[in-house]
Design an enzyme around this catalytic site. Structure first.
Site, mmCIF file in Angstrom:
data_model
loop_
_atom_site.group_PDB
_atom_site.id
_atom_site.type_symbol
_atom_site.label_atom_id
_atom_site.label_comp_id
_atom_site.label_asym_id
_atom_site.label_seq_id
_atom_site.Cartn_x
_atom_site.Cartn_y
_atom_site.Cartn_z
ATOM 1 N N CYS A 212 0.671 -1.247 0.068
ATOM 2 C CA CYS A 212 0.030 -0.041 -0.066
ATOM 3 C C CYS A 212 0.929 1.199 0.072
ATOM 4 O O CYS A 212 0.665 2.335 -0.817
ATOM 5 C CB CYS A 212 -0.926 -0.062 1.149
ATOM 6 S SG CYS A 212 -0.178 -0.521 2.797
ATOM 7 N N HIS B 44 -2.756 6.124 4.792
ATOM 8 C CA HIS B 44 -1.393 6.438 5.009
ATOM 9 C C HIS B 44 -0.922 7.739 4.526
ATOM 10 O O HIS B 44 -1.386 8.188 3.718
ATOM 11 C CB HIS B 44 -0.673 5.432 4.297
ATOM 12 C CG HIS B 44 -0.727 3.871 4.736
ATOM 13 N ND1 HIS B 44 -1.533 3.743 6.238
ATOM 14 C CD2 HIS B 44 -0.465 2.719 4.421
ATOM 15 C CE1 HIS B 44 -1.440 2.274 6.131
ATOM 16 N NE2 HIS B 44 -1.009 1.580 5.080
#
Length: 329
Positions: A126, A234
């Site tokens: 990711c 994130h």
């Protein structure tokens, strides 16, 4: 089109189903796969219920595509079995990413490398996905020499257990711990296990995957990955040195026109990307664009994306969409 989702009851698997439905992927039959203890359970998708089946039964059903999000061990065991049956596997674990025989794909960058013979396709980490989506247009123009990245990663990257730990701590409730330490009101500078070189596995994923996806082994990368108590997505502070000098206005224009990128960068109005704004979005958000005044040809930037969507589910579904559009399955 029959589509299997392996790990369908997990955090990312659930998000896979959401994204498949939202993007109207042409699923005629869903084959949800989970562990033996979940077989027989019902999942709702496209206004009807589907029964969870075993991996063996999923192979017998002969789906066109199997999207895996069930961990590396499951992928190593079962992906080759699905592939041997002629099923195209898109795998979200780290199991196949650095296998030289497997493609590691972010559709905005390198989907053109895919062929009909690619039966196991790796979905990147990711943190790597969002970084390379933002950096690729700049690399094509100025050529990247070195990347220094520090991440601020959501607890959703660990899974349901970590989300529960954070919420329990916030409520003052004792419960099962996903981490060795409290995560609420804390930052843990360790994601995945430590390796012999002192870096974590997550940090080295970013180093190795970036080079493979961007098809340039000359790019130098160093990373520090940190878990923080957020759930939206994130964030990354990226310092990138180029071989060629750049103009900030041109940098902004390149990013604004890059597929999958949204620029949010107006310091006068205190506008910049934040995890809460990226939550449930598919784009990669970029801001805090500024020249590094300590050395030439170097840019600072801040990159934010929802790790369960573009960082996992959406990227996998985009790979599937590409395969369908190019008649590779």
């Amino acid at each position: 089109m029959k589509v299997a989702v392996v790990g369908a009851t997990g955090l990312v698997g659930t998000k896979m189903l959401e994204v498949l439905a939202e993007r109207k992927f042409p699923v005629t039959e869903l084959i949800p796969v989970a562990s033996e203890k979940s077989v027989g359970k019902k999942l709702r998708f496209q206004d009807r219920e589907w029964s969870v089946v075993s991996a063996t039964d999923a192979i017998l059903a002969k789906p066109s595509i199997a999207i895996f999000s069930a961990g590396g061990g499951t992928s190593l065991e079962w992906a080759p079995k699905f592939a041997a049956a002629g099923i195209t596997v898109i795998d979200n674990s780290s199991a196949w990413r650095m296998d030289p025989a497997k493609k590691l794909v972010v559709p905005e960058l390198n989907a053109d490398a895919l062929t009909a013979t690619d039966k196991i396709i790796a979905n990147p980490n990711c943190s790597t996905i969002q970084m390379v989506v933002a950096l690729n247009p700049l690399h094509l123009k100025y050529k990247i020499k070195r990347i220094v990245v520090s991440t601020y990663q959501s607890v959703t990257g660990t899974g349901v257990k970590a989300v529960t730990q954070l919420m329990n701590e916030r409520k003052g409730v004792e419960g099962e711990m996903a981490y060795k330490y409290p995560i609420d009101m804390n930052a843990i500078p360790q994601i995945d296990v430590f390796l012999d070189n002192g870096y974590t596995k997550e940090e080295m994923k970013m180093v190795n995957e970036t080079r493979k996806i961007m098809r340039d082994n000359s790019i130098q990368v160093t990373a520090t990955t940190v878990r923080i108590p957020v759930m939206g997505g994130h964030s990354e502070a990226v310092n990138v040195e180029f071989e060629k000098d750049f103009d900030l206005t041109e940098v902004r224009s390149l990013l604004e026109n890059a597929p999958g990128v949204v620029v949010v960068d107006d310091p006068s109005k205190q506008q910049y990307p934040m995890p809460k704004d990226a939550h449930n979005r598919d784009e990669v958000f970029v801001g805090r664009l500024r020249r590094d005044e300590s050395q030439p040809n170097t840019l600072n930037m801040w990159i934010v994306s929802d790790n369960l969507r573009k960082g996992a589910a959406t990227n996998a579904v985009q790979i599937a969409e590409y395969l369908v559009s190019k008649k590779l399955i």
